[in-house]
Write a protein that holds these residues in place. Structure first.
Motif, PDB file in Angstrom:
ATOM      1  N   LYS A  53       0.813  -1.220   0.000  1.00  0.00           N
ATOM      2  CA  LYS A  53       0.000   0.000   0.000  1.00  0.00           C
ATOM      3  C   LYS A  53       0.851   1.278   0.000  1.00  0.00           C
ATOM      4  CE  LYS A  53      -3.968  -2.145   2.245  1.00  0.00           C
ATOM      5  NZ  LYS A  53      -3.600  -3.513   2.258  1.00  0.00           N
ATOM      6  N   THR A  54       1.922   1.240  -0.765  1.00  0.00           N
ATOM      7  CA  THR A  54       2.807   2.399  -0.927  1.00  0.00           C
ATOM      8  C   THR A  54       2.502   3.066  -2.258  1.00  0.00           C
ATOM      9  OG1 THR A  54       4.561   1.388   0.396  1.00  0.00           O
ATOM     10  CG2 THR A  54       5.217   3.122  -1.132  1.00  0.00           C
ATOM     11  N   GLN A  55       2.340   4.379  -2.246  1.00  0.00           N
ATOM     12  CA  GLN A  55       2.123   5.134  -3.483  1.00  0.00           C
ATOM     13  C   GLN A  55       3.458   5.301  -4.196  1.00  0.00           C
ATOM     14  OE1 GLN A  55       0.485   8.757  -1.706  1.00  0.00           O
ATOM     15  NE2 GLN A  55      -1.337   8.401  -2.952  1.00  0.00           N
ATOM     16  N   PHE A  56       3.457   5.030  -5.485  1.00  0.00           N
ATOM     17  CA  PHE A  56       4.631   5.236  -6.331  1.00  0.00           C
ATOM     18  C   PHE A  56       4.281   6.401  -7.252  1.00  0.00           C
ATOM     19  CE2 PHE A  56       7.722   1.514  -7.281  1.00  0.00           C
ATOM     20  CZ  PHE A  56       8.802   2.304  -6.976  1.00  0.00           C
ATOM     21  N   ILE A  57       4.963   7.528  -7.124  1.00  0.00           N
ATOM     22  CA  ILE A  57       4.642   8.723  -7.905  1.00  0.00           C
ATOM     23  C   ILE A  57       5.866   9.127  -8.717  1.00  0.00           C
ATOM     24  CG2 ILE A  57       3.941  11.149  -7.771  1.00  0.00           C
ATOM     25  CD1 ILE A  57       2.696  10.384  -5.003  1.00  0.00           C
ATOM     26  N   ARG A  58       5.640   9.484  -9.972  1.00  0.00           N
ATOM     27  CA  ARG A  58       6.728   9.885 -10.848  1.00  0.00           C
ATOM     28  C   ARG A  58       6.545  11.338 -11.264  1.00  0.00           C
ATOM     29  NH1 ARG A  58       6.035   9.722 -16.008  1.00  0.00           N
ATOM     30  NH2 ARG A  58       4.615   7.965 -15.939  1.00  0.00           N
ATOM     31  N   HIS A  59       7.628  12.102 -11.195  1.00  0.00           N
ATOM     32  CA  HIS A  59       7.673  13.475 -11.700  1.00  0.00           C
ATOM     33  C   HIS A  59       8.799  13.509 -12.724  1.00  0.00           C
ATOM     34  CE1 HIS A  59       5.197  14.698  -8.306  1.00  0.00           C
ATOM     35  NE2 HIS A  59       6.031  14.071  -7.522  1.00  0.00           N
ATOM     36  N   ASN A  60       8.454  13.665 -13.977  1.00  0.00           N
ATOM     37  CA  ASN A  60       9.480  13.625 -15.018  1.00  0.00           C
ATOM     38  C   ASN A  60       9.647  14.971 -15.701  1.00  0.00           C
ATOM     39  OD1 ASN A  60      10.195  10.963 -14.738  1.00  0.00           O
ATOM     40  ND2 ASN A  60       8.728  10.241 -16.238  1.00  0.00           N
ATOM     41  N   SER A  61      10.772  15.109 -16.317  1.00  0.00           N
ATOM     42  CA  SER A  61      11.050  16.237 -17.187  1.00  0.00           C
ATOM     43  C   SER A  61      10.062  16.196 -18.351  1.00  0.00           C
ATOM     44  CB  SER A  61      12.482  16.105 -17.712  1.00  0.00           C
ATOM     45  OG  SER A  61      12.700  16.973 -18.782  1.00  0.00           O
ATOM     46  N   ALA A  62       9.738  17.341 -18.880  1.00  0.00           N
ATOM     47  CA  ALA A  62       8.877  17.401 -20.062  1.00  0.00           C
ATOM     48  C   ALA A  62       9.627  16.924 -21.302  1.00  0.00           C
ATOM     49  CB  ALA A  62       8.372  18.826 -20.263  1.00  0.00           C
ATOM     50  N   PHE A  63      10.938  16.835 -21.205  1.00  0.00           N
ATOM     51  CA  PHE A  63      11.786  16.422 -22.316  1.00  0.00           C
ATOM     52  C   PHE A  63      12.530  15.148 -21.935  1.00  0.00           C
ATOM     53  CE2 PHE A  63      11.583  21.038 -22.220  1.00  0.00           C
ATOM     54  CZ  PHE A  63      11.123  21.323 -23.499  1.00  0.00           C
ATOM     55  N   PRO A  64      12.937  14.365 -22.930  1.00  0.00           N
ATOM     56  CA  PRO A  64      13.799  13.229 -22.601  1.00  0.00           C
ATOM     57  C   PRO A  64      15.093  13.747 -21.959  1.00  0.00           C
ATOM     58  CG  PRO A  64      13.022  13.078 -24.869  1.00  0.00           C
ATOM     59  CD  PRO A  64      12.638  14.433 -24.355  1.00  0.00           C
ATOM     60  N   VAL A  65      15.591  13.011 -21.007  1.00  0.00           N
ATOM     61  CA  VAL A  65      16.864  13.350 -20.358  1.00  0.00           C
ATOM     62  C   VAL A  65      17.825  12.231 -20.747  1.00  0.00           C
ATOM     63  CG1 VAL A  65      18.040  13.786 -18.180  1.00  0.00           C
ATOM     64  CG2 VAL A  65      15.658  14.524 -18.473  1.00  0.00           C
TER      65      VAL A  65
END
Length: 189
Positions: A53-65
């Motif tokens: 029950k752990t939330q996995f959240i991703r915040h990515n660049s708008a561009f490929p890195v």
């Protein structure tokens, strides 16, 4: 029989991790998008995160890195950091993974552009005493029997083999592991 199989697999993992640390294999360098890498590792660990029950959240660049790296080895390093966060949380909590071109170069860098992957969790945090030894082989801040003490050591070895750095920050709650790698393509802010 199940116990024997489990222990044999654990011994195999230990030997493989020791070999990776002592004598890392040659890297197969290619252009790697860190956003895709993070997505793959998160997909592989999604069932484990959901089970506890752990939330996995991703915040990515708008561009490929893009970095020049060995995709498989970097995936091993990132997976080890994420597993460490999952184990620290045990039940509930949140893990956030962000990928972006770094705004500032790490200390003592040579002026190159850098990319960052940051894995932050809402766990109990890491004491200063444990942080001093976090990347030492066989060191574990957990009770006996949980892990081999090689996960973050393995991550450190892989990241440094790529010319990068791995550091641990102590936010107000939890811990944040920051992987910095030299950027090979055009950096986006």
């Amino acid at each position: 029989m199940t116990v024997i199989n489990t222990q044999a697999f654990r011994a195999h993992e230990l030997i493989a991790d020791l070999m990776l640390f002592a004598r890392p294999p040659a890297l197969s360098i290619a252009a790697v998008d860190l956003v895709s890498l993070a997505d793959q590792v998160m997909a592989e660990l999604a069932a484990d995160a959901a089970a506890q029950k752990t939330q996995f959240i991703r915040h990515n660049s708008a561009f490929p890195v893009i970095v020049s790296a060995d995709f498989g080895h970097l995936a091993v390093a990132l997976r080890a950091v994420c597993v460490n966060s999952l184990e620290a949380l045990r039940l509930g909590g949140r893990i956030e993974i962000s990928v972006h071109a770094a705004a500032a170069a790490p200390p003592d860098s040579d002026g190159r552009s850098w990319a960052e992957i940051v894995v932050a969790d809402t766990g109990p945090g890491i004491s200063l005493e444990i942080r001093r030894h976090l990347f030492d082989p066989y060191f574990s801040g957990r009770e006996a029997g949980r892990g081999l003490g090689l996960g973050l050591t393995k991550s450190w070895r892989i990241v440094t083999e790529h010319g990068g750095r791995i550091d641990v920050d102590q936010p107000a709650q939890g811990a944040a592991v920051r992987i910095r790698l030299p950027v090979s393509g055009p950096a986006h802010p």
